[in-house]
Each structure stands twice: as C-alpha cells, then as structure tokens.
Design an enzyme around this catalytic site. Structure first.
Site, mmCIF file in Angstrom:
data_model
loop_
_atom_site.group_PDB
_atom_site.id
_atom_site.type_symbol
_atom_site.label_atom_id
_atom_site.label_comp_id
_atom_site.label_asym_id
_atom_site.label_seq_id
_atom_site.Cartn_x
_atom_site.Cartn_y
_atom_site.Cartn_z
ATOM 1 N N CYS A 114 -19.032 -16.933 -13.120
ATOM 2 C CA CYS A 114 -18.990 -15.646 -12.510
ATOM 3 C C CYS A 114 -19.932 -14.613 -12.859
ATOM 4 O O CYS A 114 -19.901 -13.474 -12.318
ATOM 5 C CB CYS A 114 -17.386 -14.961 -12.828
ATOM 6 S SG CYS A 114 -16.378 -16.084 -11.882
ATOM 7 N N ARG A 163 -4.465 -20.746 -20.400
ATOM 8 C CA ARG A 163 -4.499 -19.324 -21.250
ATOM 9 C C ARG A 163 -5.665 -19.426 -22.042
ATOM 10 O O ARG A 163 -6.223 -18.439 -22.873
ATOM 11 C CB ARG A 163 -3.212 -19.642 -22.022
ATOM 12 C CG ARG A 163 -1.953 -19.273 -21.383
ATOM 13 C CD ARG A 163 -0.653 -18.913 -22.383
ATOM 14 N NE ARG A 163 0.410 -18.719 -21.380
ATOM 15 C CZ ARG A 163 0.820 -17.545 -20.843
ATOM 16 N NH1 ARG A 163 0.197 -16.310 -21.339
ATOM 17 N NH2 ARG A 163 1.861 -17.513 -20.244
ATOM 18 N N HIS A 198 -15.839 -7.381 -15.339
ATOM 19 C CA HIS A 198 -15.410 -8.589 -14.612
ATOM 20 C C HIS A 198 -13.841 -8.662 -14.139
ATOM 21 O O HIS A 198 -13.276 -8.603 -15.012
ATOM 22 C CB HIS A 198 -15.736 -10.039 -15.107
ATOM 23 C CG HIS A 198 -15.596 -11.095 -14.152
ATOM 24 N ND1 HIS A 198 -15.725 -11.350 -12.842
ATOM 25 C CD2 HIS A 198 -14.726 -12.207 -14.384
ATOM 26 C CE1 HIS A 198 -15.247 -12.252 -12.436
ATOM 27 N NE2 HIS A 198 -14.555 -12.993 -13.573
ATOM 28 N N THR A 209 -8.507 -19.547 -21.010
ATOM 29 C CA THR A 209 -9.495 -18.556 -20.549
ATOM 30 C C THR A 209 -9.425 -17.403 -20.906
ATOM 31 O O THR A 209 -10.349 -16.426 -20.494
ATOM 32 C CB THR A 209 -9.227 -18.577 -18.891
ATOM 33 O OG1 THR A 209 -7.950 -18.358 -18.431
ATOM 34 C CG2 THR A 209 -9.585 -20.076 -18.250
ATOM 35 N N ASN A 220 -10.998 -12.014 -6.459
ATOM 36 C CA ASN A 220 -12.084 -12.353 -7.497
ATOM 37 C C ASN A 220 -13.315 -13.093 -6.640
ATOM 38 O O ASN A 220 -13.165 -14.223 -6.410
ATOM 39 C CB ASN A 220 -11.768 -13.320 -8.646
ATOM 40 C CG ASN A 220 -12.943 -13.737 -9.683
ATOM 41 O OD1 ASN A 220 -13.969 -13.236 -9.306
ATOM 42 N ND2 ASN A 220 -12.478 -14.443 -10.375
ATOM 43 N N ASP A 262 7.080 -16.969 -6.899
ATOM 44 C CA ASP A 262 7.582 -15.904 -6.579
ATOM 45 C C ASP A 262 6.388 -14.833 -6.567
ATOM 46 O O ASP A 262 5.861 -14.575 -7.271
ATOM 47 C CB ASP A 262 8.435 -15.676 -8.181
ATOM 48 C CG ASP A 262 9.046 -14.352 -7.942
ATOM 49 O OD1 ASP A 262 8.893 -13.346 -6.914
ATOM 50 O OD2 ASP A 262 9.731 -13.929 -8.817
ATOM 51 N N GLU A 267 -21.771 -19.587 -7.575
ATOM 52 C CA GLU A 267 -21.127 -20.708 -7.842
ATOM 53 C C GLU A 267 -20.904 -21.750 -6.714
ATOM 54 O O GLU A 267 -20.161 -22.631 -6.650
ATOM 55 C CB GLU A 267 -20.254 -20.760 -9.048
ATOM 56 C CG GLU A 267 -18.759 -20.051 -8.667
ATOM 57 C CD GLU A 267 -18.030 -20.077 -9.890
ATOM 58 O OE1 GLU A 267 -18.076 -19.478 -10.737
ATOM 59 O OE2 GLU A 267 -17.116 -21.130 -9.743
ATOM 60 N N SER A 291 -17.527 -17.906 -17.043
ATOM 61 C CA SER A 291 -16.988 -18.935 -18.024
ATOM 62 C C SER A 291 -18.123 -20.013 -18.373
ATOM 63 O O SER A 291 -19.349 -20.085 -17.700
ATOM 64 C CB SER A 291 -16.125 -19.745 -17.215
ATOM 65 O OG SER A 291 -15.054 -18.883 -16.872
#
Lengths: 348, 128
Positions: free
Chosen positions: A112, A199, A234, A201, A266, A28, A80, A296
């Site tokens: 990142c 989640r 970020h 993250t 991103n 969606d 990366e 991360s």
C-alpha cells in the site's frame, strides 16, 4: 523551494455497501461497521484498471498544475494491481498524457505504499535538479479474497502529484522512511488474491511502522503534533488511522478531512495519497500537513508539507475528492460486484 | 486488434488528436490523409474534454468482447470545439442518457485480447 505543483485524484462511481458484502457471507454488518468503521467502498467499472485511474488522476493534477506536459521528466506509477506482469503501466499513462518520448518511466510496487514511494523519488529528482517536473501516482484496483475481511475494504482509486520548483501549492519540507522485513501481507507471483497474517498486520506491522516513521519525522523536523493543522495516516480500515493518530498526539479534527476511508474503502497505493489530496482540497495557505503511508512487507514513508498561497488559485480547477465520494454514486449488489471484479468463472 | 494498428492509432485513441484542414478548416476525427476539399495539409487539433450528446442508441445484443456490459449506449458526441465523435457512454443506465446532455471524455479500457493478449485503451464518455 521543492514541492507539489499540481495534484489530482480519481475515484470510480460504482459502490458496494458493507451490508451487501456482509449479507453475502452471513456476517454481522453492524459489527463490521462498528469494528472497521466502514460504510461502503468504491468499485472499478469493468473498463477501469490502475492505468485508467492513473490517467484520470494525472489529468486532474495537470489541470491544477497548468504546465506543459512535455516538461515532465519522469512518470512513476505505484500500485499493487498493475494490469500487466511485464509491461509498464507508466508507458500507457505517459502516452495518454502526451509526455513521451523524453521521459523516465518506472512502475513501483510496495503493497500500500507504492504511491508514496513514487512521490519520494519524484521529489528527490526535483531536489537534485535532474528535471523541471516529475509526476508520481499512487493507484490501485485492490484485491481482497471473497469472504475475507479484506473484501469489506479493498477498493479502487488513485491520486497524482506533480513535483517541481515553480508554481508550488505545497512545499515539501521533510521526508523520513522506516522499513523492516515484516511478513504481514503478501501475494505470490500468479496468485489472484493476497494473504495476510490476521492480527499480525496490526501491532508488529501497521502500528510499528507508522509510529516509527511518525516519531522519526517529528524528531528530525523538530515539530510536534500541535504544529500541524492536518495529518493523514494510511487507511486499511477506519479504526487504525484514528488509533495511530491518537498515539502520535493528533486529534480527530486534524485527521477528519483526510479520513475518507468510511466512504472510499482502502485504495491500497492510492489510500493515504488520496487522503492527502482531500486534505489539500480544504487546506489554507501556511497550514502544515503530515502524511504517513504504510505498505505491508513492511514500511512507512513520512512527509511534512506546508501549503502555499497558490492553493487558492488551483483547488477549483479539478474535481475535489469529497465531491467524487459523495455524488454520482451507483450502487451494486453482490452479484454485479462479483461480475465487475472478475470473480465469476466464465467461458473464453 | 493487431498490436501494430493499435499502436498506430494511439494519438487519436489516447489523446483525441484530430486533424484540422489548413485549406477549408474542417476538423477530421479520426484524422485522415485527404480532406473532403481535396487538401492533404492538416495541422494537429485536440478534441476538447467536454461535449454534448447529439444522438445515441442502446446495445442489448453485443459482440463477444462487450457481452458482459449490456445494456450499454453508444452516442455521437459533439465536443465543445465542434468535433463529432462516436463513443460508448459508460457509468450510467441507458435511461439516464438524453440528447443534449453534457458529457466528459474519459480514458478507459476498450477491450482485452483474451486473458493473455494486450489490453487496448481509448476514449469513452461519461455524463457530467
């Protein structure tokens, strides 16, 4: 005084809309737009990679710095998506800019935040009087697995910053880093796409580290949110930076110039650095800027900058981020996007 | 392209370095050993970042390394400091390209030696 002498960014011209990706996977699009606050993202051309993006961003930084490239003593590229597993991106970048051979070169990697790592080290070398200028770049052609939530955001672009002690456009007043071992997002050697903890993250990773770094640098510097005209956090999606900004006491007006993720996506190592570059494009002398990255794995680097009068002399010497975001766009359908990103299996 | 030759040509491919004849002033790009006037004495000259399209053609049946890029255009560009450069013009449709249009030189991947070989970089042009 140590700070930024020249800054520059580069974003590819190709775009794909969130709607086009959602249509491909039966998702969606309205829900994605509302949930992630994303509209479209940049896509690298077939002949672009982290190295070409780094060179173009650095050329823009050199146009603004107006210095002799051979005076640059270090070139650090954070990404990366370095094109080679073994062979530095930085050597190609330095050769293309005419900086070799008397130069120290290294590639950085920390999901990142590899770009702000490069900035942190470049700044430190100047502060230690090791060289006249140091170039730090954050750039990526981000990967996201087909059909994964990351595919809506993973984009391409980067920014470059030349640090020095003369001709400063933004003085770096304070730095602070906050790091723990947090397995929220990773890509194993040889794997094509990264994996993430869904989640997980959020609170234990992004929010914990940005809040840790943000609160840490405010305490260290004795500053409060209202002392800053702008802040950049970020941008893995549109929502997270607004939420974390609010938690730290910043309002939407302070974040707006650097909040470029709805149109850019991103750009991983290039994300917060490019938000910072977009903010410098509009900042006035004397204004204070807070920059907090997140990588991360996980960690955040925080920086406090104060803009100098030289900003008005240099900002028009290279293309601005908003102009790159809002002009010369070429939209791709999902098939073209899949070809551009190497997602179609081809014969050799 | 063999790595040694690619490496040798980096100054012209990466930085658009040309050679200006110290006798007749002709600018050779790519640089050469001997000028049309017979002189062997050149000084370094950089092709400027911007130029305009003198003429172009569109490739629809490409060699193997460029097959995924068709249709693409190759132009002769005259730089702002008068040097003529043959180059691919990218990030546009062939119908967007017109003689006289302004371009900027950019740093791009030229091709890769398969999945495991070196990545060759160089200049291309984009419309501005």
């Amino acid at each position: 005084m140590v700070g930024i002498v020249g800054y520059g960014s580069y974003l590819p011209r190709f775009r794909i809309k969130v709607d086009e990706i959602a249509k491909q996977w039966g998702r969606d699009a309205d829900a994605v737009r509302r949930g992630l606050l994303l509209k479209e993202k940049t896509v690298p051309a077939q002949d672009e990679d982290t190295i070409t993006i780094s060179v173009e961003a650095a050329r823009n930084a050199l146009r603004r710095a107006d210095i002799n490239p051979v005076d640059i003593g270090a070139v650090y590229v954070g990404s990366e998506s370095h094109p080679y597993a073994v062979k530095p991106s930085g050597t190609v970048v330095a050769e293309a800019l005419g900086i070799v051979p008397e130069v120290h070169i290294a590639d950085y990697e920390f999901a990142c935040k590899a770009g702000t790592e490069a900035m942190f080290v470049a700044y430190s070398l100047i502060k230690a009087d090791q060289m006249k200028y140091a170039l730090a770049i954050g750039a990526d052609t981000s990967q996201g697995a087909p059909g994964d939530a990351l595919e809506f955001s993973a984009s391409a672009g980067g920014s470059a910053f030349i640090f020095g002690k003369e001709k400063i456009v933004a003085e770096l007043l304070h730095t602070y880093s906050y790091t723990t071992d947090t397995p929220d997002f990773w890509r194993r050697e040889g794997a094509f796409y990264p994996l993430h903890g869904g989640r997980f993250t959020g609170q234990p990773a992004y929010f914990k580290h940005i809040l840790g770094a943000g609160q840490g640098i405010l305490k260290k510097s004795g500053l409060k949110a209202s002392d800053f005209t702008y802040a950049i956090f970020h941008m893995p999606n549109g929502k997270f930076p607004l939420t974390v900004g609010k938690k730290l006491g910043f309002n939407k007006e302070q974040l707006e110039p650097g909040w470029i993720v709805p149109l850019m996506g991103n750009t991983y190592s290039g994300s917060s650095p490019t938000g910072f570059s977009a903010t410098l494009d509009v900042a006035k002398p004397g204004e204070m800027i807070l920059l907090v990255s997140f990588g991360s794995g996980a960690g955040s680097d925080a920086f406090v900058f104060k803009v100098t009068e030289r900003i008005d002399e240099v900002r028009d010497k290279a293309e601005k981020v908003r102009d790159m975001l809002e002009t010369n766009r070429i939209y791709l359908d999902y098939g073209q996007y899949a070809k551009f990103r190497g997602k179609i299996i081809m014969n050799d | 392209m063999p790595s040694p030759r690619y490496h040798r040509e980096m100054p012209q491919r990466y930085r658009l370095e040309a050679g200006k004849c110290n006798t007749c002033g002709h600018v050779a790009f790519p640089p050469r050993m001997v000028c049309n006037c017979g002189c062997r004495d050149f000084k370094d000259e950089r092709v400027s970042d911007f130029g305009k399209i003198l003429t172009f053609t569109t490739i629809r049946v490409a060699p193997k390394d460029f097959e995924t890029q068709v249709p693409y255009s190759v132009a002769i560009v005259e730089s702002d400091n008068g040097v003529r450069v043959t180059t691919q013009v990218v990030d546009c449709r062939p119908e967007d390209i017109k003689i006289g249009k302004k371009v900027k030189f950019v740093f791009r991947k030229m091709y890769t030696e398969g999945h495991t070989g070196i990545i060759c970089y160089g200049y291309k042009a984009v419309l501005v």
